[in-house]
Design a protein around this motif. Structure first.
Motif, PDB file in Angstrom:
ATOM      1  N   SER A   1       0.832  -1.204   0.000  1.00  0.00           N
ATOM      2  CA  SER A   1       0.000   0.000   0.000  1.00  0.00           C
ATOM      3  C   SER A   1       0.865   1.251   0.000  1.00  0.00           C
ATOM      4  CB  SER A   1      -0.910   0.015   1.233  1.00  0.00           C
ATOM      5  OG  SER A   1      -1.649   1.218   1.296  1.00  0.00           O
ATOM      6  N   SER A   2       0.497   2.212  -0.861  1.00  0.00           N
ATOM      7  CA  SER A   2       1.193   3.499  -0.916  1.00  0.00           C
ATOM      8  C   SER A   2       0.615   4.490   0.075  1.00  0.00           C
ATOM      9  CB  SER A   2       1.086   4.086  -2.329  1.00  0.00           C
ATOM     10  OG  SER A   2      -0.275   4.402  -2.626  1.00  0.00           O
ATOM     11  N   MET A   3      -0.459   4.111   0.736  1.00  0.00           N
ATOM     12  CA  MET A   3      -1.156   4.951   1.715  1.00  0.00           C
ATOM     13  C   MET A   3      -1.765   6.207   1.087  1.00  0.00           C
ATOM     14  SD  MET A   3      -1.269   3.252   4.425  1.00  0.00           S
ATOM     15  CE  MET A   3      -0.546   1.666   4.868  1.00  0.00           C
ATOM     16  N   ALA A   4      -2.225   6.070  -0.164  1.00  0.00           N
ATOM     17  CA  ALA A   4      -3.070   7.124  -0.729  1.00  0.00           C
ATOM     18  C   ALA A   4      -4.448   7.049  -0.082  1.00  0.00           C
ATOM     19  CB  ALA A   4      -3.189   6.969  -2.241  1.00  0.00           C
ATOM     20  N   ASP A   5      -4.848   5.823   0.233  1.00  0.00           N
ATOM     21  CA  ASP A   5      -6.071   5.605   1.005  1.00  0.00           C
ATOM     22  C   ASP A   5      -5.965   4.217   1.623  1.00  0.00           C
ATOM     23  OD1 ASP A   5      -7.194   3.549  -0.791  1.00  0.00           O
ATOM     24  OD2 ASP A   5      -7.533   5.203  -2.173  1.00  0.00           O
TER      25      ASP A   5
ATOM     26  N   ILE B   1       8.877  -0.891   5.080  1.00  0.00           N
ATOM     27  CA  ILE B   1      10.030  -1.415   4.343  1.00  0.00           C
ATOM     28  C   ILE B   1      10.915  -0.249   3.924  1.00  0.00           C
ATOM     29  CG2 ILE B   1      10.752  -2.864   2.416  1.00  0.00           C
ATOM     30  CD1 ILE B   1       8.831  -4.207   4.499  1.00  0.00           C
ATOM     31  N   GLU B   2      12.187  -0.327   4.276  1.00  0.00           N
ATOM     32  CA  GLU B   2      13.112   0.761   3.967  1.00  0.00           C
ATOM     33  C   GLU B   2      14.168   0.312   2.964  1.00  0.00           C
ATOM     34  OE1 GLU B   2      14.638   1.912   7.763  1.00  0.00           O
ATOM     35  OE2 GLU B   2      12.858   3.111   8.262  1.00  0.00           O
TER      36      GLU B   2
ATOM     37  N   LEU C   1       2.431  -3.938   3.566  1.00  0.00           N
ATOM     38  CA  LEU C   1       3.795  -3.487   3.312  1.00  0.00           C
ATOM     39  C   LEU C   1       3.784  -2.054   2.807  1.00  0.00           C
ATOM     40  CD1 LEU C   1       5.145  -6.674   1.475  1.00  0.00           C
ATOM     41  CD2 LEU C   1       4.942  -6.256   3.934  1.00  0.00           C
ATOM     42  N   PHE C   2       4.485  -1.190   3.523  1.00  0.00           N
ATOM     43  CA  PHE C   2       4.573   0.221   3.143  1.00  0.00           C
ATOM     44  C   PHE C   2       6.027   0.552   2.859  1.00  0.00           C
ATOM     45  CE2 PHE C   2       5.469   4.614   4.580  1.00  0.00           C
ATOM     46  CZ  PHE C   2       4.759   5.301   3.608  1.00  0.00           C
ATOM     47  N   LEU C   3       6.301   1.038   1.661  1.00  0.00           N
ATOM     48  CA  LEU C   3       7.666   1.377   1.257  1.00  0.00           C
ATOM     49  C   LEU C   3       7.987   2.802   1.700  1.00  0.00           C
ATOM     50  CD1 LEU C   3       7.566  -0.105  -2.354  1.00  0.00           C
ATOM     51  CD2 LEU C   3       8.720  -1.081  -0.367  1.00  0.00           C
ATOM     52  N   ASP C   4       8.816   2.923   2.707  1.00  0.00           N
ATOM     53  CA  ASP C   4       9.219   4.255   3.177  1.00  0.00           C
ATOM     54  C   ASP C   4      10.480   4.666   2.425  1.00  0.00           C
ATOM     55  OD1 ASP C   4       9.832   6.580   4.421  1.00  0.00           O
ATOM     56  OD2 ASP C   4       9.789   5.787   6.462  1.00  0.00           O
ATOM     57  N   THR C   5      10.290   5.422   1.370  1.00  0.00           N
ATOM     58  CA  THR C   5      11.394   5.792   0.478  1.00  0.00           C
ATOM     59  C   THR C   5      12.318   6.853   1.065  1.00  0.00           C
ATOM     60  OG1 THR C   5      10.115   7.544  -0.592  1.00  0.00           O
ATOM     61  CG2 THR C   5       9.921   5.315  -1.506  1.00  0.00           C
TER      62      THR C   5
ATOM     63  N   GLY D   1       1.613  10.086   8.018  1.00  0.00           N
ATOM     64  CA  GLY D   1       0.494  10.197   8.949  1.00  0.00           C
ATOM     65  C   GLY D   1      -0.630   9.236   8.611  1.00  0.00           C
ATOM     66  N   THR D   2      -0.900   9.062   7.319  1.00  0.00           N
ATOM     67  CA  THR D   2      -1.935   8.116   6.905  1.00  0.00           C
ATOM     68  C   THR D   2      -1.544   6.696   7.278  1.00  0.00           C
ATOM     69  OG1 THR D   2      -2.572   9.561   5.063  1.00  0.00           O
ATOM     70  CG2 THR D   2      -3.283   7.262   4.946  1.00  0.00           C
ATOM     71  N   ARG D   3      -0.282   6.345   7.065  1.00  0.00           N
ATOM     72  CA  ARG D   3       0.200   5.012   7.486  1.00  0.00           C
ATOM     73  C   ARG D   3      -0.046   4.789   8.975  1.00  0.00           C
ATOM     74  NH1 ARG D   3       6.411   4.519   8.543  1.00  0.00           N
ATOM     75  NH2 ARG D   3       5.615   5.955  10.129  1.00  0.00           N
ATOM     76  N   ASP D   4       0.311   5.768   9.777  1.00  0.00           N
ATOM     77  CA  ASP D   4       0.159   5.627  11.224  1.00  0.00           C
ATOM     78  C   ASP D   4      -1.313   5.531  11.622  1.00  0.00           C
ATOM     79  OD1 ASP D   4       2.900   5.786  11.324  1.00  0.00           O
ATOM     80  OD2 ASP D   4       2.956   7.875  12.004  1.00  0.00           O
TER      81      ASP D   4
END
Length: 232
Positions: free
Chosen positions: A45-49, A95-96, A66-70, A79-82
């Motif tokens: 998820s890119s956390m757009a929604d 994921i970093e 899985l969220f890619l923290d670039t 903030g949306t991820r949290d």
């Protein structure tokens, strides 16, 4: 749950499901995956929604997201991820990349995203996701056919050849109205940037607001020929 011993069997399963599940609901597609793979599937998820995390949690509470923290995200995206982690029964895995932004700058020079955006995406998105997905047999994305011409032929289940795994696109057939209805009926969290002129949300240096009438993804890598980050 079916035990599949070879890459060819898994590919055949994916291709068959892509045909058989066309027209099925998003929950039916994810339910099929859960029946086949148990806990060995995850959502990127890119956390757009939180549409896809919400759907996945209905099928498997505690599912891995899985969220890619670039290192280049807007604060609103973090903030949306949290908020998703705090309000949905899911397991967020951040994921970093192998290198921090500063380390990448030292290796390749500052603002690699301007000079070689494909390489930057590969280092900060594609390679980290590939490593993270080694623990799974299948993964789900929120790709929709109506988003871009490059996505018009996406199947609801397909074979991810570059990673040798099954890929799920459970909302591939949805349009924006379908998304809006689901969000309204289910109280879905949305990245605030989508209410602030952004049609699609990516890394801050490579994303701009869109003008009225522009395609939703026109603000991604604006001014270049690049239209995808390489994950799909």
């Amino acid at each position: 749950m079916v035990a599949l011993s070879t890459r060819e069997e898994l590919r055949d399963l994916a291709e068959r499901a892509g045909r058989d599940l066309e027209g099925a609901s998003a929950l039916e597609i994810l339910g099929w995956a859960d029946g086949q793979f148990g806990s060995s599937w995850a959502v990127a998820s890119s956390m757009a929604d939180a549409v896809l995390p919400s759907l996945a949690a209905k099928v498997r509470p505690g599912v891995d997201i899985l969220f890619l923290d670039t290192g280049y995200h807007f604060a609103e995206t973090i903030g949306t991820r949290d908020a998703v982690a705090a309000t949905l029964p899911v397991t967020i895995k951040t994921i970093e990349p192998r290198q921090t932004v500063a380390e990448q700058d030292a290796s390749f020079g500052a603002r690699l995203y301007e000079r070689n955006p494909d390489q930057c995406c590969a280092l900060r998105k594609v390679m980290p996701l590939r490593k993270a997905l080694r623990d799974y047999t299948a993964w789900a994305s929120g790709l929709r056919r109506d988003e871009a011409s490059t996505r018009k032929d996406v199947k609801v289940v397909e074979w991810d050849d570059q990673r040798s795994m099954v890929k799920l696109n459970p909302i591939a057939a949805w349009n924006q109205d379908d998304v809006d209805i689901y969000m309204s009926e289910n109280g879905i969290l949305v990245n605030p940037l989508l209410f602030d002129g952004y049609g699609s949300v990516g890394c801050a240096p490579c994303t701009r607001r869109i003008a009225p009438g522009e395609d939703a993804r026109a603000g991604r890598w604006s001014g270049s020929n690049k239209v995808e980050c390489g994950l799909h």
